[in-house]
Design a protein around this motif. Sequence first.
Motif, PDB file in Angstrom:
ATOM      1  N   ASP A 171       0.804  -1.220   0.000  1.00 15.18           N
ATOM      2  CA  ASP A 171       0.000   0.000   0.000  1.00 15.18           C
ATOM      3  C   ASP A 171       0.838   1.271   0.000  1.00 15.18           C
ATOM      4  N   GLN A 172       2.157   1.183   0.404  1.00 14.72           N
ATOM      5  CA  GLN A 172       2.972   2.394   0.526  1.00 14.72           C
ATOM      6  C   GLN A 172       4.113   2.465  -0.492  1.00 14.72           C
ATOM      7  N   LEU A 173       4.308   1.439  -1.233  1.00 15.96           N
ATOM      8  CA  LEU A 173       5.442   1.407  -2.163  1.00 15.96           C
ATOM      9  C   LEU A 173       5.293   2.482  -3.235  1.00 15.96           C
ATOM     10  N   ARG A 174       6.369   3.269  -3.416  1.00 14.04           N
ATOM     11  CA  ARG A 174       6.360   4.350  -4.414  1.00 14.04           C
ATOM     12  C   ARG A 174       7.226   4.031  -5.632  1.00 14.04           C
ATOM     13  N   ARG A 175       8.285   3.247  -5.443  1.00 11.37           N
ATOM     14  CA  ARG A 175       9.230   2.977  -6.530  1.00 11.37           C
ATOM     15  C   ARG A 175       9.553   1.479  -6.545  1.00 11.37           C
ATOM     16  N   GLN A 192      -0.022   3.339  -4.395  1.00 15.82           N
ATOM     17  CA  GLN A 192       0.788   4.552  -4.287  1.00 15.82           C
ATOM     18  C   GLN A 192       2.001   4.532  -5.237  1.00 15.82           C
ATOM     19  N   LEU A 193       2.130   3.503  -6.021  1.00 14.44           N
ATOM     20  CA  LEU A 193       3.316   3.357  -6.860  1.00 14.44           C
ATOM     21  C   LEU A 193       3.345   4.440  -7.948  1.00 14.44           C
ATOM     22  N   GLU A 194       4.516   5.086  -8.089  1.00 10.33           N
ATOM     23  CA  GLU A 194       4.695   6.135  -9.091  1.00 10.33           C
ATOM     24  C   GLU A 194       5.716   5.763 -10.155  1.00 10.33           C
ATOM     25  N   HIS A 195       6.697   4.930  -9.803  1.00  9.23           N
ATOM     26  CA  HIS A 195       7.788   4.584 -10.719  1.00  9.23           C
ATOM     27  C   HIS A 195       7.907   3.063 -10.794  1.00  9.23           C
ATOM     28  N   LEU A 196       7.765   2.511 -12.019  1.00 10.20           N
ATOM     29  CA  LEU A 196       7.850   1.065 -12.205  1.00 10.20           C
ATOM     30  C   LEU A 196       8.749   0.765 -13.397  1.00 10.20           C
ATOM     31  N   SER A 197       9.775  -0.058 -13.149  1.00 15.37           N
ATOM     32  CA  SER A 197      10.673  -0.493 -14.223  1.00 15.37           C
ATOM     33  C   SER A 197      10.722  -2.016 -14.251  1.00 15.37           C
ATOM     34  N   LEU A 198      10.377  -2.590 -15.412  1.00 18.77           N
ATOM     35  CA  LEU A 198      10.476  -4.035 -15.633  1.00 18.77           C
ATOM     36  C   LEU A 198      11.495  -4.321 -16.729  1.00 18.77           C
ATOM     37  N   LYS A 199      12.418  -3.429 -16.911  1.00 14.43           N
ATOM     38  CA  LYS A 199      13.363  -3.452 -18.022  1.00 14.43           C
ATOM     39  C   LYS A 199      14.153  -4.755 -18.093  1.00 14.43           C
ATOM     40  N   ARG A 200      14.205  -5.318 -19.318  1.00 13.87           N
ATOM     41  CA  ARG A 200      15.012  -6.501 -19.640  1.00 13.87           C
ATOM     42  C   ARG A 200      14.587  -7.749 -18.856  1.00 13.87           C
ATOM     43  N   SER A 201      13.382  -7.755 -18.332  1.00 13.65           N
ATOM     44  CA  SER A 201      12.880  -8.967 -17.669  1.00 13.65           C
ATOM     45  C   SER A 201      12.111  -9.804 -18.698  1.00 13.65           C
ATOM     46  N   LEU A 213       0.515   5.537 -11.122  1.00 18.29           N
ATOM     47  CA  LEU A 213       1.808   5.328 -11.785  1.00 18.29           C
ATOM     48  C   LEU A 213       2.070   6.436 -12.812  1.00 18.29           C
ATOM     49  N   HIS A 214       3.284   7.039 -12.705  1.00 12.44           N
ATOM     50  CA  HIS A 214       3.693   8.102 -13.626  1.00 12.44           C
ATOM     51  C   HIS A 214       4.704   7.618 -14.651  1.00 12.44           C
ATOM     52  N   LEU A 215       5.574   6.687 -14.255  1.00  8.57           N
ATOM     53  CA  LEU A 215       6.629   6.216 -15.153  1.00  8.57           C
ATOM     54  C   LEU A 215       6.584   4.703 -15.255  1.00  8.57           C
ATOM     55  N   LEU A 216       6.572   4.214 -16.512  1.00  5.75           N
ATOM     56  CA  LEU A 216       6.582   2.777 -16.780  1.00  5.75           C
ATOM     57  C   LEU A 216       7.690   2.477 -17.789  1.00  5.75           C
ATOM     58  N   ASP A 217       8.607   1.610 -17.387  1.00  5.90           N
ATOM     59  CA  ASP A 217       9.733   1.233 -18.247  1.00  5.90           C
ATOM     60  C   ASP A 217       9.649  -0.271 -18.495  1.00  5.90           C
ATOM     61  N   ILE A 218       9.293  -0.638 -19.730  1.00  4.05           N
ATOM     62  CA  ILE A 218       9.234  -2.051 -20.114  1.00  4.05           C
ATOM     63  C   ILE A 218      10.190  -2.316 -21.282  1.00  4.05           C
ATOM     64  N   ALA A 233      -0.181  -0.714 -20.055  1.00  3.02           N
ATOM     65  CA  ALA A 233      -0.105   0.748 -20.144  1.00  3.02           C
ATOM     66  C   ALA A 233      -1.462   1.412 -19.946  1.00  3.02           C
ATOM     67  N   THR A 234      -2.508   0.842 -20.530  1.00  2.00           N
ATOM     68  CA  THR A 234      -3.835   1.473 -20.439  1.00  2.00           C
ATOM     69  C   THR A 234      -4.427   1.381 -19.045  1.00  2.00           C
ATOM     70  N   SER A 235      -3.883   0.507 -18.209  1.00  2.00           N
ATOM     71  CA  SER A 235      -4.398   0.402 -16.836  1.00  2.00           C
ATOM     72  C   SER A 235      -3.817   1.472 -15.924  1.00  2.00           C
ATOM     73  N   CYS A 236      -2.958   2.350 -16.475  1.00  7.90           N
ATOM     74  CA  CYS A 236      -2.319   3.406 -15.674  1.00  7.90           C
ATOM     75  C   CYS A 236      -2.721   4.759 -16.250  1.00  7.90           C
ATOM     76  N   PRO A 237      -3.858   5.288 -15.878  1.00  7.07           N
ATOM     77  CA  PRO A 237      -4.379   6.507 -16.512  1.00  7.07           C
ATOM     78  C   PRO A 237      -3.542   7.755 -16.248  1.00  7.07           C
ATOM     79  N   GLN A 238      -2.708   7.750 -15.189  1.00  9.51           N
ATOM     80  CA  GLN A 238      -1.884   8.914 -14.872  1.00  9.51           C
ATOM     81  C   GLN A 238      -0.481   8.830 -15.487  1.00  9.51           C
ATOM     82  N   LEU A 239      -0.289   7.895 -16.373  1.00  8.42           N
ATOM     83  CA  LEU A 239       1.039   7.666 -16.931  1.00  8.42           C
ATOM     84  C   LEU A 239       1.539   8.904 -17.685  1.00  8.42           C
ATOM     85  N   GLU A 240       2.797   9.297 -17.385  1.00  5.69           N
ATOM     86  CA  GLU A 240       3.428  10.437 -18.040  1.00  5.69           C
ATOM     87  C   GLU A 240       4.645  10.046 -18.868  1.00  5.69           C
ATOM     88  N   SER A 241       5.316   8.950 -18.488  1.00  9.85           N
ATOM     89  CA  SER A 241       6.516   8.522 -19.207  1.00  9.85           C
ATOM     90  C   SER A 241       6.425   7.026 -19.480  1.00  9.85           C
TER      91      SER A 241
END
Length: 835
Positions: A171-175, A192-201, A213-218, A233-241
């Motif tokens: 519930d409190q994780l931001r990054r 509360q998550l704002e930054h999510l990176s799943l890069k190279r997984s 979520l503001h930033l998504l890196d896949i 991506a569409t499940s994160c309406p506040q996505l900025e990056s």
Amino acid sequence: MLVRGLQFRVLVRYFAIILRGIVVVMGTPLMLLVEMTVEMIMVLQKQKIWKSGWILQMTYCIWQWRAASAHEDFWRCLNFENRKISVEQFEDVCQRYPNATEVNIYGAPAIHLLVMKAVSLLRNLEALTLGRGQLGDAFFHALADCSMLKSLNVNDATLGNGVQEIPINHDQLRRLEITKCRVMRVSIRCPQLEHLSLKRSNMAQAVLNCPLLHLLDIASCHKLSDAAIRLAATSCPQLESLDMSNCSCVSDESLREIALSCANLRILNSSYCPNISLESVRLPMLTVLQLHSCEGITSASMAAISHSYMLEVLELDNCNLLTSVSLELPRLQNIRLVHCRKFADLNLRAMMLSSIMVSNCAALHRINITSNSLQKLSLQKQENLTSLALQCQCLQEVDLTDCESLTNSVCEVFSDGGGCPMLKSLVLDNCEGLTVVRFCSTSLVSLSLVGCRAITALELKCPILEKVCLDGCDHIESASFVPVALQSLNLGICPKLSTLGIEALHMVVLELKGCGVLSDAYINCPLLTSLDASFCSQLKDDCLSATTTSCPLIESLILMSCQSIGPDGLYSLRSLQNLTMLDLSYTFLTNLEPVFESCLQLKVLKLQACKYLTNTSLESLYKKGSLPALQELDLSYGTLCQSAIEELLAYCTHLTHVSLNGCGNMHDLNWGASGCQPFESPSVYNSCGIFPHENIHESIDQPNRLLQNLNCVGCPNIRKVFIPPQARCFHLSSLNLSLSANLKEVDVACFNLCFLNLSNCCSLETLKLDCPKLTSLFLQSCNIDEEGVESAITQCGMLETLDVRFCPKICSTSMGRLRAACPSLKRIFSSLTTS
């Protein structure tokens, strides 16, 4: 003291360990190190190495460090990255410092067991970093118990115990960063998550429930399908990056749905996505768009990009199907077009554009840019660029190196009224399509035309132009610099230059050396001090007269090989009141009276190879006292007779440098006579270099010579050189007689002579020297014998360098004898022959 110094260094070493902060060495906590240091101090005290008062002070400081190190604020961050720590040791540290907020166990052994201890013992944990190992399902279920956790970084790990889906609920994780990990499916529910990176997984699906979520890196998630990417991506309406580079499955359909669902999307990286063309995609809030190596991007894609009116950065590198870019984007600041092999036309209207990178676009032939912010433009190696139009009010630097197809019309672009009113620096190196260059600019300061070999005419009306480079412009026939602010200019690299006009109020140095066909020259440089017109054989008297009138401050004038200059031109030199150096070498002059009458301040006169001068041409120097300030005279390779040379040397005692190299009519250099009368006294010096009493009257009657340097190199007929003390050469420091093949006898007595060169005087047999300050003597390839050299150097008490290489009568085994004759010798150069 030695023992004390050694023990002090040991103590310093322990203190260095303490000052490392939160470090655990070999499983021993910092407090133990402090205690060990205290024990060591006590041992040293018992040995009575230091006074007890100093020991007490040091001990008190150590105990203060011990107390500070035990404070919980000192142990907020526990960093065990790539360290071998056991579970027991880690548990002990966690129990000692339960208020730690950051833990890093990346690369530590048994990370699952360690992280479970951290999760259970550290209730204030806010940041957790781990990787290089396997994390079981229990860890992800236990995450919910870390209520304070804000950041989780998992790198290069295997997730789960074979279960298809790994749940991450917090519930409190931001990054959250799960990079380069091996897992089948991930379900993330973090409100509360704002930054999510799943890069190279390598996950096949990621289910996201992260409304903030503001930033998504896949990036490089190759197993994610187009549908999975769209769902995430569409499940994160506040996505900025959104970074989905190297996701080869993504399609325009997914981009369209993402654009509809994520209205705030500002940064999009779709590089290396071959299936996207942006057809019907509208991203109005986008500020950064990266499309490297997107094979589907064509000129039609520009219609979609043009709707991104907020766009600031656009990158289109390696888009090989892109043929043209035509955009009007009011906020665009940066654009890149590199290695676009079919790209031919750029039409860009972007008032805020400040950076543009166009490189290796072989087909590019037309550029039209409008901007109010662009200050620097580099378009190097655009070999097919023929048309350039710029409306850039702030542009200051332009580099068009190797743009071979540019035509003369480019001059209009960079002249006043061409659209670049603030241009200061322009580089057009190797633009071989330029033939006639005309610039009229009130802002241009620097211009480079290096390697523009086709230019035949150059016209510059640039009143503040300070620097121009014309290296390799060897076909210029006419040049005009009216007006410019140049301080120096070298046109000697323009051998075909025939017409020249220069108006430069600040010019100091002008070189025309080698302009052999220059016949018409207008030079108006009132501050000019140096003019080199060597080999300007077509330059005539009227041109020289006009130049001396408009350039009255000339101090150095070189007219070597200017055969068209005559008496009228030389008489015009009277306008040059500051002229101190004049070179008339290799001219056809027969009368030097214009020089003697016009150049009263002359200090240097060079007359090399003036073979038409007669024996009476220099009589004014030694009979009438002309050129009283003259110090240096060069008569090398001339035809003056022996008597004329003798009289010159006898009466022009104010000369300091004289060159008589290659004078074939010179037979002897005999200064044992005054005029034609020989001196009677054999010596003026006693052994200490002081005038003896009986010669004082004779010394006062004769003037001292100011001669410092005498060169008689390669005089083929000179046989004897005799310079006795009576010649009064008190200032002579250098004498060069090398390459005088018939020179047999040298007798020199000069108190201040330091340098004597007799190399390659193959007939030399007799050498007499009375030169107490001689330091260098060169006798290379001379025929003199060992006894002659030994006798000569005996009177040279300061000789340091002796060169007797290739002397046939001197063998290398005799070097000890020469050193004994002159103990001051430091260097003897000899051949290896033993004969």
